[in-house]
Write a protein that holds these residues in place. Sequence first.
Motif, PDB file in Angstrom:
ATOM      1  N   TYR A 197     -44.664 -63.416 -34.010  1.00  0.00           N
ATOM      2  CA  TYR A 197     -43.330 -62.703 -34.268  1.00  0.00           C
ATOM      3  C   TYR A 197     -43.557 -61.464 -33.991  1.00  0.00           C
ATOM      4  O   TYR A 197     -42.469 -60.531 -33.579  1.00  0.00           O
ATOM      5  N   CYS A 198     -44.372 -60.599 -34.303  1.00  0.00           N
ATOM      6  CA  CYS A 198     -44.796 -59.056 -34.134  1.00  0.00           C
ATOM      7  C   CYS A 198     -46.226 -59.082 -33.156  1.00  0.00           C
ATOM      8  O   CYS A 198     -47.130 -59.238 -33.847  1.00  0.00           O
ATOM      9  N   LYS A 199     -45.866 -58.897 -32.053  1.00  0.00           N
ATOM     10  CA  LYS A 199     -46.916 -58.949 -30.912  1.00  0.00           C
ATOM     11  C   LYS A 199     -47.389 -57.492 -30.697  1.00  0.00           C
ATOM     12  O   LYS A 199     -46.741 -56.543 -31.091  1.00  0.00           O
ATOM     13  N   ALA A 200     -48.517 -57.574 -29.852  1.00  0.00           N
ATOM     14  CA  ALA A 200     -49.156 -56.294 -29.590  1.00  0.00           C
ATOM     15  C   ALA A 200     -48.045 -55.174 -28.803  1.00  0.00           C
ATOM     16  O   ALA A 200     -48.261 -54.056 -28.899  1.00  0.00           O
ATOM     17  N   GLU A 201     -47.309 -55.874 -28.004  1.00  0.00           N
ATOM     18  CA  GLU A 201     -46.375 -55.078 -27.207  1.00  0.00           C
ATOM     19  C   GLU A 201     -45.369 -54.086 -28.060  1.00  0.00           C
ATOM     20  O   GLU A 201     -44.869 -53.164 -27.875  1.00  0.00           O
ATOM     21  N   ARG A 202     -44.978 -54.803 -29.261  1.00  0.00           N
ATOM     22  CA  ARG A 202     -44.180 -54.106 -30.315  1.00  0.00           C
ATOM     23  C   ARG A 202     -44.947 -52.896 -30.743  1.00  0.00           C
ATOM     24  O   ARG A 202     -44.382 -51.933 -30.974  1.00  0.00           O
ATOM     25  N   PHE A 203     -46.162 -52.982 -31.141  1.00  0.00           N
ATOM     26  CA  PHE A 203     -46.756 -51.935 -31.540  1.00  0.00           C
ATOM     27  C   PHE A 203     -47.005 -50.875 -30.459  1.00  0.00           C
ATOM     28  O   PHE A 203     -47.017 -49.625 -31.001  1.00  0.00           O
ATOM     29  N   ALA A 204     -47.397 -51.202 -29.333  1.00  0.00           N
ATOM     30  CA  ALA A 204     -47.505 -50.643 -28.265  1.00  0.00           C
ATOM     31  C   ALA A 204     -46.193 -49.437 -27.733  1.00  0.00           C
ATOM     32  O   ALA A 204     -46.288 -48.462 -27.590  1.00  0.00           O
ATOM     33  N   GLU A 234     -46.131 -72.720 -43.506  1.00  0.00           N
ATOM     34  CA  GLU A 234     -47.036 -73.485 -42.834  1.00  0.00           C
ATOM     35  C   GLU A 234     -46.288 -74.176 -41.562  1.00  0.00           C
ATOM     36  O   GLU A 234     -47.097 -74.242 -40.543  1.00  0.00           O
ATOM     37  N   HIS A 235     -45.023 -74.461 -41.573  1.00  0.00           N
ATOM     38  CA  HIS A 235     -44.438 -75.066 -40.583  1.00  0.00           C
ATOM     39  C   HIS A 235     -43.579 -74.419 -39.722  1.00  0.00           C
ATOM     40  O   HIS A 235     -43.180 -74.683 -38.510  1.00  0.00           O
ATOM     41  N   VAL A 236     -42.848 -73.289 -40.254  1.00  0.00           N
ATOM     42  CA  VAL A 236     -42.006 -72.646 -39.363  1.00  0.00           C
ATOM     43  C   VAL A 236     -42.709 -71.345 -38.907  1.00  0.00           C
ATOM     44  O   VAL A 236     -42.701 -70.973 -37.612  1.00  0.00           O
ATOM     45  N   VAL A 237     -43.423 -70.367 -39.740  1.00  0.00           N
ATOM     46  CA  VAL A 237     -44.037 -69.267 -39.212  1.00  0.00           C
ATOM     47  C   VAL A 237     -45.345 -69.646 -38.237  1.00  0.00           C
ATOM     48  O   VAL A 237     -45.498 -69.211 -37.327  1.00  0.00           O
ATOM     49  N   ALA A 238     -46.117 -70.548 -38.838  1.00  0.00           N
ATOM     50  CA  ALA A 238     -47.085 -71.175 -38.135  1.00  0.00           C
ATOM     51  C   ALA A 238     -48.000 -70.204 -37.122  1.00  0.00           C
ATOM     52  O   ALA A 238     -48.633 -70.666 -36.369  1.00  0.00           O
ATOM     53  N   SER A 239     -48.384 -69.047 -37.959  1.00  0.00           N
ATOM     54  CA  SER A 239     -49.291 -68.021 -37.534  1.00  0.00           C
ATOM     55  C   SER A 239     -49.738 -67.026 -38.388  1.00  0.00           C
ATOM     56  O   SER A 239     -48.864 -66.870 -39.203  1.00  0.00           O
ATOM     57  N   PRO A 240     -50.643 -66.480 -38.416  1.00  0.00           N
ATOM     58  CA  PRO A 240     -51.012 -65.576 -39.245  1.00  0.00           C
ATOM     59  C   PRO A 240     -49.922 -64.378 -39.175  1.00  0.00           C
ATOM     60  O   PRO A 240     -49.544 -63.749 -37.975  1.00  0.00           O
ATOM     61  N   HIS A 241     -49.084 -63.855 -40.180  1.00  0.00           N
ATOM     62  CA  HIS A 241     -48.056 -63.056 -40.329  1.00  0.00           C
ATOM     63  C   HIS A 241     -48.040 -62.324 -41.451  1.00  0.00           C
ATOM     64  O   HIS A 241     -47.716 -60.917 -41.148  1.00  0.00           O
TER      65      HIS A 241
END
Length: 274
Positions: A197-204, A234-241
């Motif tokens: 949801y918050c990828k490297a492109e956003r921080f760049a 667990e089921h919706v976010v489903a990634s470290p966040h």
Amino acid sequence: MATDTLQQNDTLADFDARSVTLGGICKKVYVAGSGPAVIVMTEMPGISPHVARFARWVRDAGFTVYMPSLFGIDGAVPSAKEGMAVMQRACVSAEFRALAANQTSPVTLWLRALARLAHQQCGGPGVGAIGMCFTGNFALTMMLEPAVLAPVLCQPSLPFNDPAGLEIAPDDLAAVRDRLERDKLTVMAYRFAGDKYCKAERFAAYQAALGERFVARVLPDSAAQREGLSPFFEHVVASPHSVVTAHLIDEAGQPTIAARDEILGFFAERLLGT
């Protein structure tokens, strides 16, 4: 707070629930503590026990916490179904710009007024603000209020449909950048490397817009809590966040605890002079 307690609804009984009307708009705000004010803005889908735990850490570090209810069921452990429903309602709400880059969410006007009120009530040199996930960028926009001195962006996730997009109007961004330079302030920002949801492109994009005034911290995915998550995470976010809430590992030496302590130290430096 014990891990098993975080899987139960939180009554928020140790907070003073206030109805705050600003600009003709009334919202519930949970207040606790003493000292300079820090606005703690909840992540999606609401003020969960994990968000409340973080607010208590801020309170116990010597600040007055103002935690506005912006969406969801206050104190509830988020289920997957209800969490999705809250997120869908927020995405079409007139208060938020969830799917539009280069636009400022209208709710930030109310939040800036809250920061101004909190500063009047608590005194000190100014106010801190932390946004998470859906509200992640709001602490940056709140820099348009002169009282805000310590902005923290945790996994800023809007706009959802543009990984490199920024949820702030160009004129507002320019004004924030000018203020950061003029007052020699910085913005702290946190994300996990594999956050979908918050990828490297956003921080760049933030780095390009704000330069050295934007201080980024990227935690490895291995630092995220993977056990005992609520169904929504667990089921919706489903990634470290969620760096300082659901995915924080509350053990000494953990990168997420170091991030939490750095944030508390940032508030202390700007608002307490320590």
